[in-house]
Design a protein around this motif. Sequence first.
Motif, mmCIF file in Angstrom:
data_model
loop_
_atom_site.group_PDB
_atom_site.id
_atom_site.type_symbol
_atom_site.label_atom_id
_atom_site.label_comp_id
_atom_site.label_asym_id
_atom_site.label_seq_id
_atom_site.Cartn_x
_atom_site.Cartn_y
_atom_site.Cartn_z
ATOM 1 N N LEU B 48 0.841 -1.212 0.000
ATOM 2 C CA LEU B 48 0.000 0.000 0.000
ATOM 3 C C LEU B 48 0.869 1.252 0.000
ATOM 4 N N ILE B 49 1.856 1.264 0.891
ATOM 5 C CA ILE B 49 2.748 2.418 1.003
ATOM 6 C C ILE B 49 3.496 2.642 -0.312
ATOM 7 N N MET B 50 3.830 1.526 -0.992
ATOM 8 C CA MET B 50 4.560 1.622 -2.257
ATOM 9 C C MET B 50 3.608 1.799 -3.441
ATOM 10 N N GLY B 51 2.316 1.707 -3.172
ATOM 11 C CA GLY B 51 1.332 1.899 -4.242
ATOM 12 C C GLY B 51 1.320 0.796 -5.284
ATOM 13 N N CYS B 52 1.617 -0.431 -4.869
ATOM 14 C CA CYS B 52 1.621 -1.531 -5.849
ATOM 15 C C CYS B 52 0.659 -2.639 -5.441
ATOM 16 N N GLU B 53 -0.345 -2.299 -4.609
ATOM 17 C CA GLU B 53 -1.222 -3.332 -4.065
ATOM 18 C C GLU B 53 -2.013 -4.076 -5.142
ATOM 19 N N ARG B 54 -2.290 -3.387 -6.250
ATOM 20 C CA ARG B 54 -3.069 -4.052 -7.306
ATOM 21 C C ARG B 54 -2.215 -4.982 -8.161
ATOM 22 N N ARG B 55 -0.912 -4.937 -7.952
ATOM 23 C CA ARG B 55 -0.039 -5.748 -8.799
ATOM 24 C C ARG B 55 0.490 -6.985 -8.062
ATOM 25 N N VAL B 56 -0.013 -7.211 -6.843
ATOM 26 C CA VAL B 56 0.443 -8.383 -6.092
ATOM 27 C C VAL B 56 -0.252 -9.636 -6.615
ATOM 28 N N VAL B 57 0.529 -10.600 -7.125
ATOM 29 C CA VAL B 57 -0.045 -11.861 -7.583
ATOM 30 C C VAL B 57 0.414 -12.977 -6.646
ATOM 31 N N TYR B 58 1.732 -13.123 -6.536
ATOM 32 C CA TYR B 58 2.299 -14.091 -5.605
ATOM 33 C C TYR B 58 2.935 -13.326 -4.441
ATOM 34 N N ASP B 59 3.314 -14.062 -3.416
ATOM 35 C CA ASP B 59 3.924 -13.378 -2.271
ATOM 36 C C ASP B 59 5.104 -14.171 -1.703
ATOM 37 N N PHE B 60 5.698 -13.603 -0.643
ATOM 38 C CA PHE B 60 6.883 -14.147 0.041
ATOM 39 C C PHE B 60 6.690 -15.617 0.421
ATOM 40 N N VAL B 61 5.508 -15.926 1.000
ATOM 41 C CA VAL B 61 5.258 -17.296 1.460
ATOM 42 C C VAL B 61 5.176 -18.258 0.275
ATOM 43 N N ASN B 62 4.613 -17.799 -0.851
ATOM 44 C CA ASN B 62 4.581 -18.642 -2.048
ATOM 45 C C ASN B 62 6.003 -19.006 -2.473
ATOM 46 N N VAL B 63 6.889 -18.017 -2.418
ATOM 47 C CA VAL B 63 8.277 -18.277 -2.829
ATOM 48 C C VAL B 63 8.927 -19.284 -1.878
ATOM 49 N N ILE B 64 8.709 -19.086 -0.562
ATOM 50 C CA ILE B 64 9.288 -20.001 0.430
ATOM 51 C C ILE B 64 8.795 -21.427 0.188
ATOM 52 N N ASN B 65 7.507 -21.558 -0.129
ATOM 53 C CA ASN B 65 6.937 -22.887 -0.333
ATOM 54 C C ASN B 65 7.190 -23.440 -1.734
ATOM 55 N N GLY B 66 7.900 -22.683 -2.563
ATOM 56 C CA GLY B 66 8.210 -23.154 -3.914
ATOM 57 C C GLY B 66 7.011 -23.105 -4.848
ATOM 58 N N GLU B 67 5.991 -22.346 -4.492
ATOM 59 C CA GLU B 67 4.796 -22.275 -5.350
ATOM 60 C C GLU B 67 4.944 -21.241 -6.460
ATOM 61 N N SER B 68 5.946 -20.352 -6.309
ATOM 62 C CA SER B 68 6.207 -19.386 -7.376
ATOM 63 C C SER B 68 7.697 -19.086 -7.400
ATOM 64 N N SER B 69 8.167 -18.600 -8.528
ATOM 65 C CA SER B 69 9.589 -18.261 -8.604
ATOM 66 C C SER B 69 9.767 -16.812 -8.171
ATOM 67 N N LEU B 70 11.004 -16.447 -7.894
ATOM 68 C CA LEU B 70 11.273 -15.074 -7.483
ATOM 69 C C LEU B 70 10.905 -14.089 -8.591
ATOM 70 N N SER B 71 11.254 -14.432 -9.803
ATOM 71 C CA SER B 71 10.993 -13.478 -10.897
ATOM 72 C C SER B 71 9.496 -13.280 -11.112
ATOM 73 N N GLN B 72 8.708 -14.321 -10.832
ATOM 74 C CA GLN B 72 7.252 -14.175 -10.938
ATOM 75 C C GLN B 72 6.710 -13.288 -9.826
ATOM 76 N N THR B 73 7.365 -13.343 -8.669
ATOM 77 C CA THR B 73 6.803 -12.747 -7.473
ATOM 78 C C THR B 73 7.242 -11.308 -7.242
ATOM 79 N N LEU B 74 8.494 -11.009 -7.572
ATOM 80 C CA LEU B 74 9.009 -9.656 -7.338
ATOM 81 C C LEU B 74 8.223 -8.642 -8.168
ATOM 82 N N ILE B 75 7.866 -7.524 -7.531
ATOM 83 C CA ILE B 75 7.150 -6.458 -8.233
ATOM 84 C C ILE B 75 8.137 -5.341 -8.501
#
Lengths: 259, 269
Positions: B48-75
């Motif tokens: 919210l503070i960074m103004g990218c809330e609408r662009r969040v698809v995957y998150d930190f926990v997805n990356v930890i669990n191997g459900e998404s790659s870093l490049s997919q997740t980083l905004i």
Amino acid sequence: MSQNQTDACFQLKGSNVTSIVLELNQYPSPDFLPQLQLKVEQAPQFFQQSAIVISLERLNPTELFVDFQPLIADCRKVGLQPMAFKGGDDSYHSAIAETGLPALPSSSGRNELLELEPKSQSEAPTEELKTVIERVVETRVETIIEEKIIQRPTKVIDRPVRGGQQIYAEGADLIVLAQVSEGAEVLADGHIHIYAPLRGRALAGVKGDQTARVFCQHLEAELVSIAGVFMLSDELKDKAWKQAAQVYFSAERLQVAPL
Amino acid sequence: MAKIIVVTSGKGGVGKTTTSASIGTGLAKRGHKTVIIDFDVGLRNLDLIMGCERRVVYDFVNVINGESSLSQTLIKDKRTPELFILPASQTRDKDALTEAGVEKVLNDLSKDFEYIVCDSPAGIERGAQMALYFADMAIVVTNPEVSSVRDSDRILGILQSKSRRAERGESPVEEHLLLTRYNPERVENGEMLSVEDVKDILAIPLLGVIPESEAVLKASNQGSPVILDEESFSGQAYDDAVARLLGEEREHRFLEVQKKGFFKRLIGA
């Protein structure tokens, strides 16, 4: 492979044994046997088959050459079991050797005198004896504990002690080169030196050493304690507050003095 | 190897996320490739503070669990090149942060980034401890009031004893004090602790003093880090702090009551 521990037939160990010491003052003497009998009769059960060490440290021999064989025989007659001689100068060597008992070196430790003077016939001598023996045993136990207090090297802390942290210098002094924050606790069995502000709690002499002290460069403590006697910041505020100070125990209370 | 910076405080609501956003943006603005990680799993705010809330698809926990790659997740931030955001999960709790998982993500990010800014949740529990565990440097955000100062002291103790550097006996985590919501007028009236008071109690170097300002609230609501508001004192103070973090020497500003002239009062600076 070395011999297995459990297979060994024996193990050699150092140990302390508490025993009764019969300290001779005058010998030979016709009064020896009657006096010994009288003593033993006071507490026959206590002396039953007791192992004793015969001490020659205070002996003034009434004859030039002392024969200890009759002494041993007298002791056995009343039910005592002499196991060794102790002390005495070299002149007794041959006499001791003839008895077949070993000669122990003179003890440097304190000698407890077993005072068994009958005070009145009505008193129960057994009880009296027991207390005496207990006292002897107690003294020995105390001595051992004293020996076990080991002085460890002083603990030195050079980072701030923050709120929620606790530092304990066991059996040692504590030196802190950085501040002790509010909510932090430093403890030592010895002295505590803090070369920075003390804002938390400092407890010196936690095992009861009343000579322990707390020194700090800037006193703003929540609590200081010496050997369990403590003072809170409310009271400290009218002493050497925000100054270099020491806290020590004297005249039954904590004293705060500027440095 | 990237430098891992944790923004932490113990106490909540003192300005950790605002600081993470501004420090991260400031580093990236100066050309250092930076990623800001939101460790506040379950209470996601950084996006919210960074103004990218609408662009969040995957998150930190997805990356930890191997459900998404870093490049997919980083905004990738749209305003500042070299800046990326790794958002927290809103639907999970802090137990999802495993030490091994966090370590792997940080190691992977270290290969590409110069700075990794970890936005810590409030408190001293698992989430906060995970955020600070791998840190090389800590920015301790403190408000000039006693409870915030006490909590900062507590978190400094945890940095000293529970960080990876402490456990391995390496050189300690570098500590910096950032005083936020500073109001010189209220300090003068004795309603707030002064910079000197706080420095005296915490005894760590001062990275910066951020004056209390409406610009901060405005920036938050607009989803733009306050450091980008170059007109505001808060933005300038954050810019100074970033410069100091990179080794530049800058004098501390905004510590004194500003004497407002007639003209200034008219334009309401």
